[in-house]
Design a protein around this motif. Structure first.
Motif, PDB file in Angstrom:
ATOM      1  N   MET A 306       0.588  -1.405   0.062  1.00  0.00           N
ATOM      2  CA  MET A 306       0.168   0.061   0.002  1.00  0.00           C
ATOM      3  C   MET A 306       0.798   1.075  -0.237  1.00  0.00           C
ATOM      4  O   MET A 306       0.608   2.397  -0.604  1.00  0.00           O
ATOM      5  CB  MET A 306      -0.930  -0.112   1.004  1.00  0.00           C
ATOM      6  N   ASN A 307       1.824   1.182   0.693  1.00  0.00           N
ATOM      7  CA  ASN A 307       2.993   2.563   0.945  1.00  0.00           C
ATOM      8  C   ASN A 307       3.342   2.656  -0.461  1.00  0.00           C
ATOM      9  O   ASN A 307       3.772   3.754  -1.019  1.00  0.00           O
ATOM     10  CB  ASN A 307       4.040   2.142   1.924  1.00  0.00           C
ATOM     11  N   GLN A 308       4.216   1.517  -1.088  1.00  0.00           N
ATOM     12  CA  GLN A 308       4.764   1.763  -2.430  1.00  0.00           C
ATOM     13  C   GLN A 308       3.588   2.506  -3.502  1.00  0.00           C
ATOM     14  O   GLN A 308       3.867   3.018  -4.279  1.00  0.00           O
ATOM     15  CB  GLN A 308       5.281   0.447  -2.823  1.00  0.00           C
ATOM     16  N   ALA A 309       2.409   1.730  -3.271  1.00  0.00           N
ATOM     17  CA  ALA A 309       1.394   2.117  -4.372  1.00  0.00           C
ATOM     18  C   ALA A 309       1.045   3.686  -4.185  1.00  0.00           C
ATOM     19  O   ALA A 309       1.015   4.291  -5.204  1.00  0.00           O
ATOM     20  CB  ALA A 309       0.038   1.196  -4.279  1.00  0.00           C
ATOM     21  N   ALA A 310       0.985   3.915  -2.907  1.00  0.00           N
ATOM     22  CA  ALA A 310       0.527   5.307  -2.942  1.00  0.00           C
ATOM     23  C   ALA A 310       1.702   6.293  -3.386  1.00  0.00           C
ATOM     24  O   ALA A 310       1.673   7.518  -3.742  1.00  0.00           O
ATOM     25  CB  ALA A 310       0.182   5.680  -1.268  1.00  0.00           C
ATOM     26  N   ARG A 311       3.027   5.851  -3.051  1.00  0.00           N
ATOM     27  CA  ARG A 311       4.268   6.680  -3.337  1.00  0.00           C
ATOM     28  C   ARG A 311       4.032   6.836  -4.926  1.00  0.00           C
ATOM     29  O   ARG A 311       4.335   8.037  -5.391  1.00  0.00           O
ATOM     30  CB  ARG A 311       5.438   5.875  -2.962  1.00  0.00           C
ATOM     31  N   GLU A 312       3.931   5.746  -5.676  1.00  0.00           N
ATOM     32  CA  GLU A 312       3.855   5.812  -7.071  1.00  0.00           C
ATOM     33  C   GLU A 312       2.776   6.931  -7.436  1.00  0.00           C
ATOM     34  O   GLU A 312       3.040   7.497  -8.559  1.00  0.00           O
ATOM     35  CB  GLU A 312       3.898   4.332  -7.670  1.00  0.00           C
ATOM     36  N   ARG A 313       1.717   6.605  -6.991  1.00  0.00           N
ATOM     37  CA  ARG A 313       0.602   7.542  -7.479  1.00  0.00           C
ATOM     38  C   ARG A 313       0.906   8.856  -7.122  1.00  0.00           C
ATOM     39  O   ARG A 313       0.361   9.980  -8.027  1.00  0.00           O
ATOM     40  CB  ARG A 313      -0.881   7.022  -6.539  1.00  0.00           C
ATOM     41  N   ALA A 314       1.211   9.130  -6.096  1.00  0.00           N
ATOM     42  CA  ALA A 314       1.562  10.779  -5.547  1.00  0.00           C
ATOM     43  C   ALA A 314       2.628  11.280  -6.232  1.00  0.00           C
ATOM     44  O   ALA A 314       2.569  12.321  -6.828  1.00  0.00           O
ATOM     45  CB  ALA A 314       1.862  10.979  -4.103  1.00  0.00           C
ATOM     46  N   THR A 315       3.609  10.534  -6.558  1.00  0.00           N
ATOM     47  CA  THR A 315       4.665  10.925  -7.552  1.00  0.00           C
ATOM     48  C   THR A 315       4.554  11.211  -8.794  1.00  0.00           C
ATOM     49  O   THR A 315       4.744  12.147  -9.482  1.00  0.00           O
ATOM     50  CB  THR A 315       6.002  10.053  -7.413  1.00  0.00           C
ATOM     51  N   LYS A 316       3.586  10.392  -9.514  1.00  0.00           N
ATOM     52  CA  LYS A 316       3.073  10.330 -10.754  1.00  0.00           C
ATOM     53  C   LYS A 316       2.125  11.714 -11.068  1.00  0.00           C
ATOM     54  O   LYS A 316       2.307  12.275 -11.779  1.00  0.00           O
ATOM     55  CB  LYS A 316       2.371   9.177 -11.347  1.00  0.00           C
ATOM     56  N   GLY A 317       1.194  11.615 -10.008  1.00  0.00           N
ATOM     57  CA  GLY A 317       0.291  12.642  -9.919  1.00  0.00           C
ATOM     58  C   GLY A 317      -0.814  12.331 -10.889  1.00  0.00           C
ATOM     59  O   GLY A 317      -1.115  11.146 -11.388  1.00  0.00           O
ATOM     60  N   VAL A 318      -1.773  13.338 -11.158  1.00  0.00           N
ATOM     61  CA  VAL A 318      -3.095  13.143 -12.127  1.00  0.00           C
ATOM     62  C   VAL A 318      -3.063  14.020 -13.262  1.00  0.00           C
ATOM     63  O   VAL A 318      -2.703  15.133 -13.191  1.00  0.00           O
ATOM     64  CB  VAL A 318      -4.201  13.419 -11.121  1.00  0.00           C
ATOM     65  N   TYR A 319      -3.247  13.154 -14.477  1.00  0.00           N
ATOM     66  CA  TYR A 319      -3.049  14.088 -15.640  1.00  0.00           C
ATOM     67  C   TYR A 319      -4.812  13.992 -16.197  1.00  0.00           C
ATOM     68  O   TYR A 319      -5.260  13.192 -16.154  1.00  0.00           O
ATOM     69  CB  TYR A 319      -2.316  13.366 -16.714  1.00  0.00           C
ATOM     70  N   LEU A 320      -5.288  15.384 -16.422  1.00  0.00           N
ATOM     71  CA  LEU A 320      -6.603  15.372 -16.709  1.00  0.00           C
ATOM     72  C   LEU A 320      -6.930  16.178 -18.043  1.00  0.00           C
ATOM     73  O   LEU A 320      -6.103  17.293 -18.273  1.00  0.00           O
ATOM     74  CB  LEU A 320      -7.484  15.994 -15.697  1.00  0.00           C
ATOM     75  N   ARG A 321      -7.630  15.710 -18.904  1.00  0.00           N
ATOM     76  CA  ARG A 321      -8.378  16.571 -20.043  1.00  0.00           C
ATOM     77  C   ARG A 321      -9.921  16.652 -19.584  1.00  0.00           C
ATOM     78  O   ARG A 321     -10.483  15.890 -19.036  1.00  0.00           O
ATOM     79  CB  ARG A 321      -8.346  15.725 -21.109  1.00  0.00           C
ATOM     80  N   VAL A 322      -9.933  18.191 -19.559  1.00  0.00           N
ATOM     81  CA  VAL A 322     -11.413  18.819 -19.436  1.00  0.00           C
ATOM     82  C   VAL A 322     -12.267  18.674 -20.458  1.00  0.00           C
ATOM     83  O   VAL A 322     -11.870  19.204 -21.482  1.00  0.00           O
ATOM     84  CB  VAL A 322     -11.415  20.113 -18.640  1.00  0.00           C
ATOM     85  N   LYS A 323     -13.214  17.751 -20.447  1.00  0.00           N
ATOM     86  CA  LYS A 323     -14.243  17.937 -21.647  1.00  0.00           C
ATOM     87  C   LYS A 323     -15.557  18.793 -21.215  1.00  0.00           C
ATOM     88  O   LYS A 323     -16.524  18.466 -20.538  1.00  0.00           O
ATOM     89  CB  LYS A 323     -14.699  16.590 -22.067  1.00  0.00           C
TER      90      LYS A 323
END
Length: 325
Positions: A306-323
């Motif tokens: 869970m810690n590794q998954a959270a690290r990867e998610r937070a480090t990558k961040g969120v990429y969004l396209r707004v429609k």
């Protein structure tokens, strides 16, 4: 008349006069109008926990855990310098450590009625700079601040029950200046709940969109001198009203789109419009095992994952396209 306060998580408490005076002060009352989730309530009304509720919650939790009156005072006041829309100001100022409220903390305290109230009861503002181990700990440790905002938000959003929250609190204890949990299962439950908060909620596409949209509005308002930095010490409604009062067409349109958002948000790294990286927040509670404290991740492969998954998610961040629909 008894000084009775009730919290929807922790129950009823009878408080000392100094705490009641501080609660009724203007700086703490202002926090009733400052949403803990920043801009998120503008797009999701259910995300509506306030800094006031959290500040009292931290105080109540410290009290529940046996903390001193001084530590309860510090807990109550720890977020008093949070600006309107909480951490949105950090996005406006491009502060990745999300620490603007800490920078202005002493100035906000000294410019208010709080020192006078404290002095009436024999305290100085220096107590707010003490190291209180229940109130604050560096990540990845548990502390009252971290525990309260996690439990409070997740309870409000229906992700956990009150019974689950109370069961976890019963597992808490402290040893040599550190909070720990009595069982690995309690640690696992909190780690899972914490990542529902700092990953699933903080990085929810709608939350990310609201932060970016509002920060753009406030950045333009600052550039046009519609608002100044001291205006961030209004509450959320007060700051937004001042922004809208000027009548700038671009701002008016952007505020309307934000408050009535009906588009679609697509997570994609192709032709994205928004990329948000959250401050890295990892939790790894201490667990009492055979008379000594061990990190939960040392004892549990699931928690390490869970810690590794959270690290990867937070480090990558969120990429969004707004429609826009």
């Amino acid at each position: 008349m008894k000084n009775i306060y009730n919290d929807n998580l922790y129950g009823e408490f009878e408080l000392e006069d100094v705490l009641c005076r501080l609660i009724e002060s203007a700086p703490i009352q202002r926090l009733k109008g400052v949403m803990q989730g920043g801009a998120s309530f503008l797009v999701c009304p259910e995300w509506n926990v306030t800094r006031y509720e959290h500040s009292l919650g931290v105080m109540f939790l410290i009290r529940r855990l046996g903390g001193s009156l001084e530590e309860q005072i510090a807990g109550l006041l720890h977020d008093v310098s949070h600006t309107a829309f909480s951490h949105v100001v950090d996005t406006v100022l491009k502060r990745s450590d999300e620490d603007y409220h800490e920078e202005i903390f002493q100035k906000v305290i000294e410019g208010s009625e709080l020192p006078s109230i404290l002095q009436d009861y024999g305290y100085g503002t220096d107590l707010l700079n003490d190291d209180f181990f229940i109130l604050e700990q560096d990540l990845p440790d548990l502390c009252a601040d971290r525990i309260d905002y996690t439990l409070r938000d997740m309870y409000q959003q229906g992700k956990i029950t009150k019974n689950q929250a109370m069961a976890f609190l019963r597992s808490l204890n402290f040893h040599e200046g550190k909070l720990y949990v009595r069982s690995l299962e309690d640690a696992r439950w909190f780690v899972e709940t914490y990542y529902k908060e700092v990953i699933d909620y903080f990085l929810h596409p709608l939350n990310v969109y609201s932060y970016e949209a509002l920060s753009s509005i406030l950045t333009r308002a600052l550039e046009l001198k519609i608002i100044t930095m001291p205006d961030f010490l209004l509450d959320d409604v007060g700051l937004l009203k001042k922004v809208q009062k000027h009548g700038d067409e671009e701002i008016q349109r952007a505020v309307k789109e934000l408050q009535n958002f009906s588009g679609e948000l697509e997570e994609t790294e192709d032709d994205y419009e928004i990329h948000r990286i959250s401050k890295l927040r990892l939790i790894d509670p201490l667990v009492m095992q055979d008379g000594r404290l061990e990190r939960a991740s040392v004892l549990s492969e699931e928690i390490r994952f869970m810690n590794q998954a959270a690290r990867e998610r937070a480090t990558k961040g969120v990429y969004l396209r707004v429609k826009v629909i």
